[in-house]
Every structure is written in structure tokens, then in C-alpha cells.
Write a protein that holds these residues in place. Structure first.
Motif, PDB file in Angstrom:
ATOM      1  N   ASP A   7      -9.904  16.520   2.164  1.00  0.00           N
ATOM      2  CA  ASP A   7     -10.092  17.318   3.367  1.00  0.00           C
ATOM      3  C   ASP A   7     -10.155  18.771   2.919  1.00  0.00           C
ATOM      4  O   ASP A   7      -9.119  19.392   2.653  1.00  0.00           O
ATOM      5  CB  ASP A   7      -8.938  17.087   4.348  1.00  0.00           C
ATOM      6  N   ASN A   8     -11.359  19.297   2.831  1.00  0.00           N
ATOM      7  CA  ASN A   8     -11.528  20.662   2.342  1.00  0.00           C
ATOM      8  C   ASN A   8     -10.941  21.700   3.298  1.00  0.00           C
ATOM      9  O   ASN A   8     -10.564  22.790   2.877  1.00  0.00           O
ATOM     10  CB  ASN A   8     -13.005  20.953   2.087  1.00  0.00           C
ATOM     11  N   THR A   9     -10.856  21.350   4.572  1.00  0.00           N
ATOM     12  CA  THR A   9     -10.293  22.302   5.545  1.00  0.00           C
ATOM     13  C   THR A   9      -8.786  22.452   5.361  1.00  0.00           C
ATOM     14  O   THR A   9      -8.213  23.472   5.718  1.00  0.00           O
ATOM     15  CB  THR A   9     -10.587  21.869   6.984  1.00  0.00           C
ATOM     16  N   LYS A  10      -8.166  21.409   4.800  1.00  0.00           N
ATOM     17  CA  LYS A  10      -6.721  21.445   4.563  1.00  0.00           C
ATOM     18  C   LYS A  10      -6.394  21.616   3.088  1.00  0.00           C
ATOM     19  O   LYS A  10      -5.220  21.622   2.706  1.00  0.00           O
ATOM     20  CB  LYS A  10      -6.064  20.164   5.080  1.00  0.00           C
ATOM     21  N   ASN A  11      -7.432  21.716   2.248  1.00  0.00           N
ATOM     22  CA  ASN A  11      -7.228  21.855   0.803  1.00  0.00           C
ATOM     23  C   ASN A  11      -6.338  20.745   0.271  1.00  0.00           C
ATOM     24  O   ASN A  11      -5.426  20.994  -0.535  1.00  0.00           O
ATOM     25  CB  ASN A  11      -6.651  23.234   0.485  1.00  0.00           C
ATOM     26  N   THR A  12      -6.585  19.548   0.740  1.00  0.00           N
ATOM     27  CA  THR A  12      -5.743  18.410   0.402  1.00  0.00           C
ATOM     28  C   THR A  12      -6.592  17.240  -0.067  1.00  0.00           C
ATOM     29  O   THR A  12      -7.650  16.972   0.500  1.00  0.00           O
ATOM     30  CB  THR A  12      -4.904  17.992   1.616  1.00  0.00           C
ATOM     31  N   VAL A  13      -6.108  16.549  -1.097  1.00  0.00           N
ATOM     32  CA  VAL A  13      -6.749  15.335  -1.564  1.00  0.00           C
ATOM     33  C   VAL A  13      -5.773  14.184  -1.373  1.00  0.00           C
ATOM     34  O   VAL A  13      -4.557  14.357  -1.519  1.00  0.00           O
ATOM     35  CB  VAL A  13      -7.178  15.469  -3.042  1.00  0.00           C
ATOM     36  N   TYR A  14      -6.312  13.025  -1.016  1.00  0.00           N
ATOM     37  CA  TYR A  14      -5.503  11.853  -0.727  1.00  0.00           C
ATOM     38  C   TYR A  14      -5.894  10.722  -1.678  1.00  0.00           C
ATOM     39  O   TYR A  14      -7.035  10.655  -2.152  1.00  0.00           O
ATOM     40  CB  TYR A  14      -5.714  11.394   0.706  1.00  0.00           C
ATOM     41  N   LEU A  15      -4.940   9.847  -1.914  1.00  0.00           N
ATOM     42  CA  LEU A  15      -5.216   8.640  -2.677  1.00  0.00           C
ATOM     43  C   LEU A  15      -4.618   7.473  -1.915  1.00  0.00           C
ATOM     44  O   LEU A  15      -3.395   7.322  -1.861  1.00  0.00           O
ATOM     45  CB  LEU A  15      -4.626   8.728  -4.081  1.00  0.00           C
ATOM     46  N   GLN A  16      -5.476   6.676  -1.309  1.00  0.00           N
ATOM     47  CA  GLN A  16      -5.041   5.465  -0.621  1.00  0.00           C
ATOM     48  C   GLN A  16      -5.019   4.339  -1.636  1.00  0.00           C
ATOM     49  O   GLN A  16      -6.050   4.009  -2.218  1.00  0.00           O
ATOM     50  CB  GLN A  16      -5.989   5.131   0.527  1.00  0.00           C
ATOM     51  N   MET A  17      -3.858   3.756  -1.813  1.00  0.00           N
ATOM     52  CA  MET A  17      -3.681   2.712  -2.817  1.00  0.00           C
ATOM     53  C   MET A  17      -3.329   1.412  -2.111  1.00  0.00           C
ATOM     54  O   MET A  17      -2.266   1.299  -1.490  1.00  0.00           O
ATOM     55  CB  MET A  17      -2.580   3.108  -3.806  1.00  0.00           C
ATOM     56  N   ASP A  18      -4.220   0.452  -2.199  1.00  0.00           N
ATOM     57  CA  ASP A  18      -4.015  -0.869  -1.591  1.00  0.00           C
ATOM     58  C   ASP A  18      -3.931  -1.938  -2.675  1.00  0.00           C
ATOM     59  O   ASP A  18      -4.328  -1.714  -3.810  1.00  0.00           O
ATOM     60  CB  ASP A  18      -5.159  -1.179  -0.632  1.00  0.00           C
ATOM     61  N   SER A  19      -3.437  -3.095  -2.283  1.00  0.00           N
ATOM     62  CA  SER A  19      -3.320  -4.228  -3.212  1.00  0.00           C
ATOM     63  C   SER A  19      -2.643  -3.799  -4.508  1.00  0.00           C
ATOM     64  O   SER A  19      -3.118  -4.106  -5.614  1.00  0.00           O
ATOM     65  CB  SER A  19      -4.706  -4.804  -3.514  1.00  0.00           C
ATOM     66  N   LEU A  20      -1.551  -3.102  -4.370  1.00  0.00           N
ATOM     67  CA  LEU A  20      -0.858  -2.565  -5.544  1.00  0.00           C
ATOM     68  C   LEU A  20      -0.312  -3.676  -6.422  1.00  0.00           C
ATOM     69  O   LEU A  20       0.111  -4.743  -5.933  1.00  0.00           O
ATOM     70  CB  LEU A  20       0.265  -1.631  -5.101  1.00  0.00           C
ATOM     71  N   LYS A  21      -0.334  -3.406  -7.718  1.00  0.00           N
ATOM     72  CA  LYS A  21       0.131  -4.353  -8.715  1.00  0.00           C
ATOM     73  C   LYS A  21       1.270  -3.707  -9.516  1.00  0.00           C
ATOM     74  O   LYS A  21       1.335  -2.469  -9.609  1.00  0.00           O
ATOM     75  CB  LYS A  21      -1.007  -4.707  -9.671  1.00  0.00           C
ATOM     76  N   PRO A  22       2.119  -4.503 -10.135  1.00  0.00           N
ATOM     77  CA  PRO A  22       3.190  -3.917 -10.961  1.00  0.00           C
ATOM     78  C   PRO A  22       2.656  -2.984 -12.043  1.00  0.00           C
ATOM     79  O   PRO A  22       3.311  -1.986 -12.375  1.00  0.00           O
ATOM     80  CB  PRO A  22       3.858  -5.153 -11.559  1.00  0.00           C
ATOM     81  N   GLU A  23       1.475  -3.267 -12.554  1.00  0.00           N
ATOM     82  CA  GLU A  23       0.907  -2.404 -13.600  1.00  0.00           C
ATOM     83  C   GLU A  23       0.433  -1.064 -13.065  1.00  0.00           C
ATOM     84  O   GLU A  23       0.022  -0.195 -13.843  1.00  0.00           O
ATOM     85  CB  GLU A  23      -0.230  -3.114 -14.338  1.00  0.00           C
ATOM     86  N   ASP A  24       0.465  -0.868 -11.758  1.00  0.00           N
ATOM     87  CA  ASP A  24       0.163   0.441 -11.179  1.00  0.00           C
ATOM     88  C   ASP A  24       1.369   1.372 -11.220  1.00  0.00           C
ATOM     89  O   ASP A  24       1.256   2.555 -10.879  1.00  0.00           O
ATOM     90  CB  ASP A  24      -0.304   0.300  -9.726  1.00  0.00           C
ATOM     91  N   SER A  32       0.830  -1.200   0.000  1.00  0.00           N
ATOM     92  CA  SER A  32       0.000   0.000   0.000  1.00  0.00           C
ATOM     93  C   SER A  32       0.866   1.252   0.000  1.00  0.00           C
ATOM     94  O   SER A  32       1.994   1.247   0.505  1.00  0.00           O
ATOM     95  CB  SER A  32      -0.908   0.029   1.232  1.00  0.00           C
ATOM     96  N   LEU A  33       0.310   2.300  -0.537  1.00  0.00           N
ATOM     97  CA  LEU A  33       0.904   3.627  -0.479  1.00  0.00           C
ATOM     98  C   LEU A  33      -0.230   4.642  -0.357  1.00  0.00           C
ATOM     99  O   LEU A  33      -1.339   4.388  -0.814  1.00  0.00           O
ATOM    100  CB  LEU A  33       1.717   3.951  -1.730  1.00  0.00           C
ATOM    101  N   ARG A  34       0.093   5.783   0.230  1.00  0.00           N
ATOM    102  CA  ARG A  34      -0.882   6.860   0.322  1.00  0.00           C
ATOM    103  C   ARG A  34      -0.277   8.127  -0.265  1.00  0.00           C
ATOM    104  O   ARG A  34       0.764   8.583   0.205  1.00  0.00           O
ATOM    105  CB  ARG A  34      -1.287   7.103   1.767  1.00  0.00           C
ATOM    106  N   LEU A  35      -0.920   8.654  -1.270  1.00  0.00           N
ATOM    107  CA  LEU A  35      -0.477   9.885  -1.889  1.00  0.00           C
ATOM    108  C   LEU A  35      -1.272  11.060  -1.316  1.00  0.00           C
ATOM    109  O   LEU A  35      -2.447  10.909  -0.984  1.00  0.00           O
ATOM    110  CB  LEU A  35      -0.664   9.844  -3.399  1.00  0.00           C
ATOM    111  N   SER A  36      -0.611  12.193  -1.230  1.00  0.00           N
ATOM    112  CA  SER A  36      -1.270  13.418  -0.786  1.00  0.00           C
ATOM    113  C   SER A  36      -1.011  14.511  -1.804  1.00  0.00           C
ATOM    114  O   SER A  36       0.045  14.534  -2.455  1.00  0.00           O
ATOM    115  CB  SER A  36      -0.724  13.871   0.577  1.00  0.00           C
ATOM    116  N   CYS A  37      -1.953  15.424  -1.926  1.00  0.00           N
ATOM    117  CA  CYS A  37      -1.787  16.568  -2.811  1.00  0.00           C
ATOM    118  C   CYS A  37      -2.389  17.779  -2.115  1.00  0.00           C
ATOM    119  O   CYS A  37      -3.599  17.834  -1.892  1.00  0.00           O
ATOM    120  CB  CYS A  37      -2.465  16.333  -4.150  1.00  0.00           C
ATOM    121  N   ALA A  38      -1.526  18.715  -1.782  1.00  0.00           N
ATOM    122  CA  ALA A  38      -1.967  19.921  -1.084  1.00  0.00           C
ATOM    123  C   ALA A  38      -2.065  21.084  -2.059  1.00  0.00           C
ATOM    124  O   ALA A  38      -1.121  21.334  -2.824  1.00  0.00           O
ATOM    125  CB  ALA A  38      -0.988  20.253   0.036  1.00  0.00           C
TER     126      ALA A  38
END
Length: 123
Positions: free
Chosen positions: A71-88, A16-22
Motif C-alpha cells: 500500500d503505497n499510500t501507507k508506505n506499508t508492505v504486507y506478507l500474507q502467509m497461508d498453508s504454513l509449514k514447520p520449515e517456514d 496463516s499469518l499476516r506480516l506488516s512492515c511500515a
């Protein structure tokens, strides 16, 4: 509006990985935020997108494995990525749109783009 993505890296398949974008700047203009990914030689692909009100849409290849949140209060969007595959494996970029309050599917509908973060999934 400026977008700063973080959280990419290398992981083994199944991990898994979690991406953030502020977002910063004129954030009050942003309605939609999303994630796209691209590998060399291929077109940019929608991963997930979400509106200010919480509506979401996912690319078919990530449904059931990835979750986008905002999270609109932090102006941030997250992407939780689970069960990752090589094609990701790809460079993941966040994007923001201000012209419509609805989910945006096409990349040319977005107004602002971040620099991207690399995700590598090994088998």
C-alpha cells in the motif's frame, strides 16, 4: 528510512499469518520492498519482493502459499502467509531498496532493513 515489522507469532501447520512492515522517514526514496527470512546457521533467504509498480517475485519455497502486497499510500508492505509449514519457521525481516525500480533478488541490493519478527510454525 526506518522499517517496523509486525505480525509474527506462533501458529500450527496449515495456519496463516499476516506480516506488516511500515516504512517511515524518507519513504519517497523507496522503490522496492521485500521480505527475507533466516534461521540460525543458514543464509538469509528471499521470501518475496515487490516494486512500487506492483511487480513481484517469490522464493521457490513459498510460491503459491505466500502473497506480498503493498500500500503505497501507507508506505506499508504486507506478507500474507497461508498453508504454513514447520520449515517456514524463521525470523522474517523486511527490507527496502532505493537504487533500482526493478525487483531485487539479492539481499545486498537493499538499503534499509527492519528488526525482524519471529514466525514459529509447529507440526
Amino acid at each position: 528510512v526506518q522499517l517496523q515489522a509486525s505480525g509474527g507469532g506462533s501458529v500450527q501447520a496449515g495456519g496463516s499469518l499476516r506480516l506488516s512492515c511500515a516504512a517511515s522517514g524518507r519513504v519517497f526514496t523507496i522503490n522496492v520492498m521485500g521480505w527475507y527470512r533466516q534461521v540460525p546457521g543458514k543464509e538469509r533467504e528471499l521470501v518475496a519482493t515487490t516494486t512500487r509498480g506492483g511487480s513481484t517475485k517469490y522464493g521457490d519455497s513459498v510460491k503459491g502459499r505466500f502473497v506480498i502486497s503493498r500500500d503505497n499510500t501507507k508506505n506499508t508492505v504486507y506478507l500474507q502467509m497461508d498453508s504454513l509449514k514447520p520449515e517456514d519457521t524463521a525470523r522474517y525481516s523486511c527490507a527496502a531498496g532505493s537504487r533500482s525500480p526493478y525487483v531485487l533478488v539479492y539481499s545486498d541490493q537493499y538499503d534499509y532493513w527492519g528488526q525482524g519478527t519471529l514466525v514459529t510454525v509447529s507440526s
